[in-house]
Design a protein around this motif. Structure first.
Motif, mmCIF file in Angstrom:
data_model
loop_
_atom_site.group_PDB
_atom_site.id
_atom_site.type_symbol
_atom_site.label_atom_id
_atom_site.label_comp_id
_atom_site.label_asym_id
_atom_site.label_seq_id
_atom_site.Cartn_x
_atom_site.Cartn_y
_atom_site.Cartn_z
ATOM 1 N N GLY A 154 17.631 18.217 -7.632
ATOM 2 C CA GLY A 154 17.234 19.587 -7.897
ATOM 3 C C GLY A 154 15.748 19.816 -7.722
ATOM 4 O O GLY A 154 14.976 18.872 -7.517
ATOM 5 N N LEU B 165 10.037 25.948 -6.777
ATOM 6 C CA LEU B 165 11.047 26.628 -5.974
ATOM 7 C C LEU B 165 10.455 27.749 -5.131
ATOM 8 O O LEU B 165 10.793 27.915 -3.953
ATOM 9 C CB LEU B 165 12.140 27.181 -6.895
ATOM 10 N N ILE C 228 17.546 30.213 -1.948
ATOM 11 C CA ILE C 228 17.672 28.900 -2.604
ATOM 12 C C ILE C 228 18.031 29.096 -4.074
ATOM 13 O O ILE C 228 17.453 29.943 -4.753
ATOM 14 C CB ILE C 228 16.350 28.096 -2.550
ATOM 15 N N SER D 1 18.541 26.391 -7.423
ATOM 16 C CA SER D 1 18.426 24.981 -7.785
ATOM 17 C C SER D 1 18.192 24.820 -9.281
ATOM 18 O O SER D 1 17.527 25.651 -9.909
ATOM 19 C CB SER D 1 17.268 24.328 -7.018
ATOM 20 N N THR E 129 20.967 21.517 -5.502
ATOM 21 C CA THR E 129 20.371 22.673 -4.836
ATOM 22 C C THR E 129 21.363 23.289 -3.858
ATOM 23 O O THR E 129 22.146 22.568 -3.226
ATOM 24 C CB THR E 129 19.090 22.250 -4.076
#
Length: 358
Positions: free
Chosen positions: A288, A294, A329, A331, A337
């Motif tokens: 992750g 992120l 995305i 995650s 993810t």
């Protein structure tokens, strides 16, 4: 283009941005255009007043412009396209536009454009895509060499046993044929990814494209205790794309997922359609990505890997944007993810015209 050439071009960029302005009515007709247009295109600006602005655009790049005229796009924005030049070639340009009422033109809404020559930027970007593609092919080659060596060893063993008259030839010829066909399929996909080619937008079946990518990626999962699973609908899903560039995107994303799964597990590739958009979700069971990292994913030179430069994902984002799509995305640290690539759907039979912003 060598490294020295890249450095020179980069340092020279500010001097290479030639600009011109234009005003276009909501009917698409040019009302005025600055004389600097001649620097960019070679055309005399006066010759184009009263003509459709779209006539200056490559026919494959007119969708965004049509959306602006029809009120389907935001009233301010920018778009990149190919513009015709007097010598018959096309130059890459980027236009910043705004739609507003103008007293000079009877208080009716008009489109005001500021356009700059982006040819050198596009050349540098194409070089970056090509370099990243070759780097990716080189990284895949090690795993593929191992995958090819195993069947070759088996074939060599079968041939030696046949020569000695130890085994039945007929039965093992079929096995050898299957092994040779698999080697051919893997090497063909690797060559396809590594071969330089001009951008070519065409209608492709997403299931077929992903299956061809997975031929290569399965070679990377062996020995890592990773299972690759697919969830595909039975109905073919078509998109308009440059298949070479789109394969580059999926190879990068799947490869990242495999590298994140140090303890093994299952990597899932799921394909679906929602409305007029096709979505490919690549889900890993890796470590992750923390929330604070992120939002930086996809930025140049940002990476969560010990070894990496972040350019692979940056190139993925740019390629998908050029296909009028986007990447999202999700995650959670310790859970894995999901990268989701969303692209315009070309209809159930792939009837949508192949076009894009290349």
């Amino acid at each position: 283009m060598g490294v020295g050439k890249i450095h020179y071009e980069f340092m020279d960029l500010p001097l290479r941005f030639h600009l011109f302005s234009a005003v276009v009515g909501m009917d698409g007709i040019l009302k005025s255009i600055s004389s600097d247009m001649q620097t960019v295109t070679g055309f005399d600006a006066g010759d184009w007043v009263g003509r459709p602005f779209s006539a200056l655009m490559h026919h494959d790049d007119r969708n965004k412009w049509a959306g602006i005229l029809n009120g389907e796009e935001e009233e301010m924005g920018l778009f990149m396209y190919r513009m015709n030049s007097k010598n018959g070639d096309y130059k890459w340009v980027e236009s910043t536009y705004a739609v507003f009422k103008d007293l000079k033109y009877g208080e009716k809404p008009h489109i005001h454009l500021l356009t700059k020559d982006m040819t050198v930027v596009k050349e540098l970007y194409d070089y970056l895509v090509s370099s990243e593609q070759l780097s990716m092919v080189g990284q895949l080659a090690a795993g593929i060499a191992h995958e090819i060596r195993n069947p070759l060893t088996s074939i060599k063993g079968f041939l030696q046993l046949m020569q000695a008259g130890v085994i039945d030839t007929g039965h093992y010829l079929d096995i050898m044929q299957n092994e040779i066909e698999r080697i051919e399929m893997i090497s063909s996909e690797l060559l396809f990814l590594g071969r330089p080619k001009a951008s070519d937008m065409k209608v492709c079946c997403l299931q077929t494209l992903l299956d061809e990518v997975l031929v290569l990626m399965e070679t990377q999962s062996y020995g890592k205790n990773i299972q690759i699973e697919t969830v595909f609908p039975s109905q073919p899903i078509f998109i308009c794309c440059d298949d070479s560039k789109m394969k580059q995107v999926f190879v990068n994303l799947i490869k990242n997922g495999l590298e994140a799964m140090e303890e093994g597990g299952t990597l899932t590739v799921e394909l679906s359609v929602a409305g007029e958009r096709a979505a490919v979700a690549i889900r890993d069971e890796g470590i992750g990505i923390p929330p604070e990292k992120l939002e930086k994913i996809g930025q140049p030179f940002y990476t969560t890997k010990e070894r990496g430069n972040g350019l692979g994902l940056m190139v993925c984002y740019q390629i998908v944007r050029e296909h009028n799509g986007d990447i999202s995305i999700e995650s959670k640290p310790g859970e894995g993810t999901v990268f989701t690539v969303v692209l315009p759907w070309a209809g159930p039979d792939g009837e949508q015209e192949a076009s894009g912003s290349f």
